[in-house]
Write a protein that holds these residues in place. Structure first.
Motif: not given
Length: 237
Positions: A52, A56, A115
């Motif tokens: 995950k 990104k 992020r």
């Protein structure tokens, strides 16, 4: 997996082993991370924390996840890691080499932190090197900065663990990555770990012996954490 020819094992960790492999179709050399646990559904694989996180990320200084094949993650291959470079080193690295490597790691960390992620397991083994290009790897312990504490206190190899983690703080953030990077930077200059503690208590002692004993003015939060676990900072000047 038919597209890949396994060449050899290049690393083994708690959750999986890493193998050098060749994509038979393109000729590209990749790293395949074989997970030790068996996954029974595609959703389980996709929801792995490392998968995950990496899905990104798209940055030249962060290892690129190319694809996920049930139980196996395919990454871009890098030649070796900083630990291997230091272990076999006979003489000190030049200041230019250390500056270049550290700049690249900080670029990757800045991208990640902006992020909303922090790595939590930064150590020389997780900083990969290929032709002077640095890539941060192994996101198995990465957390979103917005995720809810308490976090598990056992993160990172002890020598690179931030004091708040050693003192079992349930809340910490991206600063733990910066602490680890500071320790790695010192090690790159000296070829010796900065804080080679043999236990959590010895680790804190080694830290205090270099930066001094902490007091209310310098680190009130640290004294509160220490008090909560009945720990007293060593008195060193």
């Amino acid at each position: 997996m038919e597209r890949y020819k396994i060449i050899k094992e290049v690393g083994d960790g708690t959750f999986g082993s890493v193998w050098r492999a060749l994509n038979k179709q393109t000729g590209e050399v990749v790293a395949i991370k074989k997970m030790k646990r068996k996954y029974y559904s595609w959703e389980e694989c996709i929801n792995l924390r490392e998968v995950k996180s990496l899905r990104k990320m798209n940055h030249p200084n962060i290892v690129k996840l190319k694809e996920v094949i049930r139980e196996n993650d395919i990454f871009v291959f890098c030649e070796c890691n900083l630990y291997q470079l230091m272990k076999d080193r006979g003489k000190l690295f030049s200041e230019a080499e250390v500056r270049n490597w550290c700049f690249q790691v900080f670029q990757g960390l800045a991208y990640m932190h902006q992020r909303g992620y922090f790595h939590r397991d930064l150590k020389p083994e997780n900083v990969l090197v290929s032709k002077d290009v640095i890539k941060i790897a192994d996101f198995g312990l990465a957390r979103e900065i917005s995720s809810q504490p308490p976090y598990t206190e056992y993160v990172s190899t002890r020598w690179y663990r931030a004091p708040e983690v050693l003192l079992q703080s349930p809340m910490y953030n991206s600063a733990v990555d910066m602490w680890a990077m500071g320790a790695i930077m010192a090690e790159l200059f000296t070829l010796r770990p900065l804080f080679p503690g043999s236990s959590e208590a010895d680790e804190i002692y080694k830290i205090c012996s270099i930066i001094g004993t902490q007091n209310e003015t310098e680190w009130a939060k640290g004294l509160k954490l220490a008090s909560a676990i009945n720990y007293k900072f060593p008195q060193v000047s």
